[in-house]
Each structure stands twice: as C-alpha cells, then as structure tokens.
Design a protein around this motif. Structure first.
Motif, mmCIF file in Angstrom:
data_model
loop_
_atom_site.group_PDB
_atom_site.id
_atom_site.type_symbol
_atom_site.label_atom_id
_atom_site.label_comp_id
_atom_site.label_asym_id
_atom_site.label_seq_id
_atom_site.Cartn_x
_atom_site.Cartn_y
_atom_site.Cartn_z
ATOM 1 N N PHE A 105 -36.275 26.785 7.804
ATOM 2 C CA PHE A 105 -37.575 26.225 8.153
ATOM 3 C C PHE A 105 -38.469 26.142 6.914
ATOM 4 C CE2 PHE A 105 -35.939 28.446 11.857
ATOM 5 C CZ PHE A 105 -36.165 27.558 12.907
ATOM 6 N N ASN A 106 -39.317 25.118 6.883
ATOM 7 C CA ASN A 106 -40.339 24.997 5.853
ATOM 8 C C ASN A 106 -41.496 25.937 6.189
ATOM 9 O OD1 ASN A 106 -42.109 23.864 3.787
ATOM 10 N ND2 ASN A 106 -43.140 22.832 5.492
ATOM 11 N N VAL A 107 -41.923 26.767 5.242
ATOM 12 C CA VAL A 107 -43.059 27.661 5.481
ATOM 13 C C VAL A 107 -44.092 27.556 4.352
ATOM 14 C CG1 VAL A 107 -42.017 29.339 7.039
ATOM 15 C CG2 VAL A 107 -41.647 29.589 4.585
ATOM 16 N N LEU A 108 -44.210 26.362 3.785
ATOM 17 C CA LEU A 108 -45.267 26.089 2.819
ATOM 18 C C LEU A 108 -46.213 25.082 3.462
ATOM 19 C CD1 LEU A 108 -46.121 26.800 -0.118
ATOM 20 C CD2 LEU A 108 -45.063 24.653 -0.805
ATOM 21 N N ASP A 109 -47.280 25.602 4.061
ATOM 22 C CA ASP A 109 -48.167 24.765 4.861
ATOM 23 C C ASP A 109 -49.068 23.868 4.023
ATOM 24 O OD1 ASP A 109 -47.134 25.880 7.207
ATOM 25 O OD2 ASP A 109 -48.542 27.557 7.120
ATOM 26 N N ASP A 110 -49.525 24.364 2.879
ATOM 27 C CA ASP A 110 -50.477 23.609 2.059
ATOM 28 C C ASP A 110 -49.766 22.860 0.932
ATOM 29 O OD1 ASP A 110 -49.768 25.985 0.860
ATOM 30 O OD2 ASP A 110 -51.703 26.294 -0.107
ATOM 31 N N ALA A 111 -48.727 22.111 1.300
ATOM 32 C CA ALA A 111 -47.898 21.437 0.319
ATOM 33 C C ALA A 111 -48.618 20.254 -0.326
ATOM 34 C CB ALA A 111 -46.602 20.955 0.966
ATOM 35 N N ASP A 112 -48.294 20.011 -1.588
ATOM 36 C CA ASP A 112 -48.782 18.831 -2.289
ATOM 37 C C ASP A 112 -47.957 17.601 -1.921
ATOM 38 O OD1 ASP A 112 -50.640 20.421 -3.615
ATOM 39 O OD2 ASP A 112 -49.309 20.765 -5.328
ATOM 40 N N GLU A 113 -46.641 17.818 -1.793
ATOM 41 C CA GLU A 113 -45.712 16.742 -1.422
ATOM 42 C C GLU A 113 -44.586 17.331 -0.584
ATOM 43 O OE1 GLU A 113 -44.516 13.731 -4.373
ATOM 44 O OE2 GLU A 113 -45.693 14.884 -5.834
ATOM 45 N N GLU A 114 -43.772 16.441 0.013
ATOM 46 C CA GLU A 114 -42.634 16.883 0.811
ATOM 47 C C GLU A 114 -41.342 16.262 0.299
ATOM 48 O OE1 GLU A 114 -43.620 15.853 4.831
ATOM 49 O OE2 GLU A 114 -44.540 17.820 5.205
ATOM 50 N N LEU A 115 -40.255 16.992 0.501
ATOM 51 C CA LEU A 115 -38.925 16.524 0.144
ATOM 52 C C LEU A 115 -38.086 16.406 1.415
ATOM 53 C CD1 LEU A 115 -38.413 18.871 -2.931
ATOM 54 C CD2 LEU A 115 -38.950 16.431 -3.006
ATOM 55 N N LYS A 116 -37.265 15.372 1.518
ATOM 56 C CA LYS A 116 -36.521 15.082 2.751
ATOM 57 C C LYS A 116 -35.177 15.808 2.773
ATOM 58 C CE LYS A 116 -38.679 10.554 3.415
ATOM 59 N NZ LYS A 116 -38.448 9.094 3.583
ATOM 60 N N THR A 117 -35.212 17.095 2.511
ATOM 61 C CA THR A 117 -33.976 17.864 2.382
ATOM 62 C C THR A 117 -33.173 17.904 3.684
ATOM 63 O OG1 THR A 117 -35.135 19.257 0.778
ATOM 64 C CG2 THR A 117 -33.014 20.050 1.612
ATOM 65 N N GLY A 118 -33.825 18.256 4.782
ATOM 66 C CA GLY A 118 -33.121 18.332 6.065
ATOM 67 C C GLY A 118 -32.598 16.988 6.508
ATOM 68 N N PHE A 119 -33.385 15.935 6.274
ATOM 69 C CA PHE A 119 -32.950 14.577 6.628
ATOM 70 C C PHE A 119 -31.660 14.225 5.888
ATOM 71 C CE2 PHE A 119 -32.855 10.057 5.527
ATOM 72 C CZ PHE A 119 -32.858 9.485 6.794
ATOM 73 N N LYS A 120 -31.572 14.602 4.615
ATOM 74 C CA LYS A 120 -30.371 14.312 3.835
ATOM 75 C C LYS A 120 -29.181 15.142 4.317
ATOM 76 C CE LYS A 120 -33.004 13.223 -0.358
ATOM 77 N NZ LYS A 120 -33.317 13.668 -1.749
ATOM 78 N N LEU A 121 -29.451 16.397 4.666
ATOM 79 C CA LEU A 121 -28.355 17.286 5.079
ATOM 80 C C LEU A 121 -27.760 16.900 6.426
ATOM 81 C CD1 LEU A 121 -29.625 20.837 4.043
ATOM 82 C CD2 LEU A 121 -27.582 19.679 3.194
ATOM 83 N N LYS A 122 -28.537 16.215 7.255
ATOM 84 C CA LYS A 122 -28.055 15.899 8.603
ATOM 85 C C LYS A 122 -26.772 15.073 8.583
ATOM 86 C CE LYS A 122 -30.414 11.528 9.648
ATOM 87 N NZ LYS A 122 -31.320 10.834 10.584
#
Length: 296
Positions: A105-122
């Motif tokens: 799970f992602n637990v960085l709430d105040d992120a500057d940007e996001e990476l599509k890691t889970g989408f790629k792993l699917k």
C-alpha cells in the motif's frame, strides 16, 4: 556543550535533497511482513554505489492497516524520478510480490507526484488480474500460487532529506558499537526516517572523491579512521579508538532533526562515549545544514 559528560562538537551535518516514497507491506503474520520488508530494502545503503537508499521505517499493527493485517512501512530514496520508478517496480515486483501472503500500500499522503507502479505490476497476472477497492484505495489483484497479491495502483513520492548524520567517538570499538546500537534503537521510534546502513551503523565513513585514485567518486575518510591516527592529519581525539557514523534519511528536515536528537541523546547515555561530531563537505554537497548543538 556536553550531555552526560559527552562533548557535543560545534559542527553540522550536511544533508541533501532526495526523492522519498513510503510503502506499507502487510502479510498474514508479523514475521512474514518483516521478511518481505527486509528483502525489499536490501542493497540500499548509499546512492554512492547502490541503486537506492532503503530501510524499514516502522511497524504498523493490524488495527492501523488498510487490510487489518500486521505490516511494516519501508522507505526508498533516490535522486532521480526515473530511477525511483524503476526501483519501486523492481523491489515490489521481485521482493514483495514473491513473498508469501503480502500486499503493498502507498502510505505517503502528501506526495508531490505519483508513480504507476501497481498498474504496471498488474500485467504479471497475464489477463487474470482484477481491480478492487480497499479502504478507499484502488488496488490491483494479481493471482499467484499462494492466493492473490494485492498492490495499490499508484505510489507517491515527495522531496525528502538524505544525509543527516552524526559521529560517535568512543574509548574503544565495543563502546562505540553499544552506543551506535542504542542510537539506532532510539531513532527507530521516530516515524518518517530510516537508517539505511547495515544495522543502522556506518562502519565505512567516506569522503567525496579520492586523493590517489581518480577513477573513484568516493573513498575512505582517512581523517576518521582510528588506525590512521598517527599517519594522517586526523580528526580523531587521541583517547578515541572506536568511531561509528549514523546516517539518516527522512521525509523532511524536521523528521531528520528529531531522529538525530533522539540518537545522540541515547548514545550519550552509554559509558565510554567521549564525543559526538558530524560530517559535512563544506556546504558543497547539499542545502541542509543541521548544527548538532542547535538540536538541544
């Protein structure tokens, strides 16, 4: 300045900016979660030679996780967005997905940007993957032999601080080891930081560049090597024969400062500790200057 008779030098630690992400790894048992978290943070001591700096931040009990199972928060730190994206995919895919009963799970709430890691792993699911929601989070469910691996679709990252540090100078090696262990234990109670070196302790403090071999980007810090005190212009006091460095990465400067303070206070309670110093590069490496005495 002294704490329990230990001299706190009027010196500063020089930190530098780095991109930080935090991942919660859960599993059926606390032991399995710890194993997966440990695997995912391997080979992560220093970006001098490792592809990322990485470590375990904290334990999270089942009552506080999205899936009601025990977990550990891990942190990955990298200067490059592209390289951080690569490391997330590699470490979650090869070290967490492969571990029994895990979820990420992602637990960085105040992120500057996001990476599509889970989408790629699917896509590892080869068309059998599914999508679901857990605690308001978009998750991908990937069938594997032991059940389904669940991974959040995106993972955030933000600008953090790396390179917070302090040196422990002790009468002998074992006094230094005990003080460093006490410091790391105290730092582990500070959320949002990691001590990425083995056991949280740096045995091989380095300097930028190399005096004799121009092909090296970094080399041993000879001025802090106890066996070279009589051979170089040493920075080690005559009565100190055990030196260890603690390096800290954090989600922000405030967290790194809190961790340095907690670690130094703990180290100063160990018999045989003589002095606390810090490492810097004259302001040439990073923008963060954390003075040791200002912490107290």
């Amino acid at each position: 300045m002294e704490i329990n008779g230990v001299e706190i030098k009027d010196n500063y630690a020089e930190g530098f900016g780095i991109k930080v992400t935090r991942i919660l790894v859960t599993a059926a048992t606390k032991r399995l979660a710890k194993i997966a978290a440990t695997e995912a943070t391997g080979y992560g001591t220093s970006v001098i030679g490792c592809p990322a700096e990485a470590g375990i931040d904290c334990y999270v009990p089942p009552t506080e996780t999205p899936d009601g199972r025990p977990g550990y928060v891990i942190m990955l730190c990298q200067g490059s967005k592209k390289q951080l994206d690569h490391e997330l995919l590699e470490r979650i895919g090869m070290c967490i997905l492969t571990a029994p009963t895990t979820a990420a799970f992602n637990v960085l709430d105040d992120a500057d940007e996001e990476l599509k890691t889970g989408f790629k792993l699917k896509f590892f699911g080869d068309g059998f993957e599914d999508e679901l929601e857990i605690d308001g989070r978009k998750m991908h469910s990937i069938p594997i032999m032991s059940g389904d691996f669940l991974v959040e679709s995106t993972f955030g990252f933000k600008a953090g601080v790396a390179g917070g540090n302090f040196f422990i100078l002790a009468e002998n090696q074992m006094a230094g080891v005990m003080a460093a262990e006490a410091a790391v234990d105290a730092i582990s109670a500070v959320e949002g930081v990691i001590t990425p070196f083995p056991g949280g302790m740096v045995a091989s403090g380095s300097k930028v560049g190399c005096n004799n071999y121009k092909f090296l980007n970094a080399s041993t810090n000879e001025k802090m090597c106890v066996t070279l005190k009589d051979k170089v212009d040493s920075d080690i006091r005559e009565d100190a024969n055990g030196v260890f460095e603690i390096v800290i990465d954090g989600i922000d400067e405030e967290s790194v400062r809190a961790a340095m303070k907690a670690g130094i206070e703990a180290a100063c309670n160990v018999p045989g500790v003589l002095e606390i110093d810090a490492g810097n590069f004259g302001g040439n490496l990073g923008a963060y200057k954390i003075n040791l005495q200002d912490l107290f």
